[in-house]
Design a protein around this motif. Sequence first.
Motif, short mmCIF file in Angstrom:
data_model
loop_
_atom_site.label_atom_id
_atom_site.label_comp_id
_atom_site.label_asym_id
_atom_site.label_seq_id
_atom_site.Cartn_x
_atom_site.Cartn_y
_atom_site.Cartn_z
N SER A 95 0.59 13.06 2.56
CA SER A 95 -0.22 12.76 3.73
C SER A 95 0.60 12.98 4.99
CB SER A 95 -0.73 11.32 3.68
OG SER A 95 -1.48 11.02 4.84
N ILE A 96 0.00 13.65 5.96
CA ILE A 96 0.65 13.94 7.23
C ILE A 96 -0.15 13.26 8.35
CG2 ILE A 96 1.25 15.75 8.89
CD1 ILE A 96 1.18 17.64 6.30
N LYS B 286 0.79 -1.22 0.00
CA LYS B 286 0.00 0.00 0.00
C LYS B 286 0.83 1.28 0.00
CE LYS B 286 -2.33 -1.04 3.67
NZ LYS B 286 -3.31 -0.98 4.79
N LEU B 287 2.13 1.19 0.36
CA LEU B 287 2.99 2.37 0.36
C LEU B 287 4.18 2.22 -0.57
CD1 LEU B 287 3.04 3.09 4.22
CD2 LEU B 287 1.52 4.09 2.50
N GLU B 288 4.04 1.35 -1.53
CA GLU B 288 5.17 1.00 -2.39
C GLU B 288 5.73 2.23 -3.12
OE1 GLU B 288 6.40 -2.81 -5.07
OE2 GLU B 288 4.31 -2.18 -5.07
N ASN B 289 7.06 2.41 -2.99
CA ASN B 289 7.82 3.47 -3.64
C ASN B 289 7.49 4.88 -3.15
OD1 ASN B 289 9.27 1.66 -5.30
ND2 ASN B 289 7.55 1.57 -6.73
N LYS B 290 6.71 4.99 -2.09
CA LYS B 290 6.46 6.30 -1.49
C LYS B 290 7.58 6.62 -0.48
CE LYS B 290 1.40 6.18 -1.90
NZ LYS B 290 1.21 7.40 -2.69
N ASP C 139 -3.26 5.25 -0.21
CA ASP C 139 -4.30 5.70 -1.12
C ASP C 139 -5.68 5.18 -0.71
OD1 ASP C 139 -2.43 7.07 -2.61
OD2 ASP C 139 -2.13 5.44 -4.05
N GLU C 140 -5.73 4.33 0.29
CA GLU C 140 -7.01 3.86 0.80
C GLU C 140 -7.71 4.94 1.63
OE1 GLU C 140 -6.06 0.39 3.02
OE2 GLU C 140 -5.65 -0.85 1.25
N ASP D 176 6.45 12.04 0.12
CA ASP D 176 5.02 11.70 0.06
C ASP D 176 4.30 11.90 1.38
OD1 ASP D 176 4.56 10.41 -2.73
OD2 ASP D 176 6.41 9.49 -2.01
N GLY D 177 5.05 12.06 2.48
CA GLY D 177 4.35 12.25 3.73
C GLY D 177 5.26 12.32 4.94
#
Length: 249
Positions: A133-134, A4-8, A230-231, A81-82
């Motif tokens: 996203s924070i 779900k967080l791949e490459n972020k 992204d969910e 990304d966050g």
Amino acid sequence: MSKKLENKVFLITGAASGMGKATVTKFEAEGAYIVAVDRNTSVIEVWDGHDQITPLIADVTKLDDIKNMAKTVKETYGHLDGVCNIAGINDLSYPLLETDDERWDNVMNIDLKAPFRILREMMPLMIENGGGSIVNIGSYAALRGNHGPSYTAAKAGLEGLTRSIAFSFAKNNIRCNIVHPGGCATNLTLGGQKYHEAQASLSNLIKAMPVKSFGQPEEIANICAFLCSDEATWINGAVISVDGGMSAC
């Protein structure tokens, strides 16, 4: 299956122990790259040999260190990304009349001013990236008045900061949410010399609740990963209690 967080890419503070360490572990497992920050030098040993993780010794109360965090993210990964603001301290339940300026300032500087400064430095990277996203880590104390005034005020202030950022940067596709853990089995909760009378009152209150006293750091890490994925694209400005039901009592 994709992670779900791949490459972020994420910046996570308090990464050497407790909730921070658990969150870095979870994000790594979900395929993220992480700049793992802690003022404790053990952060290097903890994450040595992890290809997806860049450990960084930094004091979140020092502006030069925070600027170096942003520089490290940019130079190592090129984008962001966050952010998960997890580093923090407790006021050990010292009540108003026993709270001197030094204790107040120390709690405020770490629990409220540091997240503000970190996000001020990291926001341009997320805007440049097209969004992010924070997650700010608050506390059950922000919802109740049974901790010391410095910790309660700092975490309540962090909730206000979260809402302001959520409103102001939604147009930049940047989400900002806050998680309020209840008692969590970490050194922050279990260690230190607490103010006995105030702590006894809090302990008696918790014992009377029909819920377990402590959660696990991994339970906080799980919600952080969800909120950064992204969910959770429709969740912004949310105040989420992860406390086993303590705040409902």
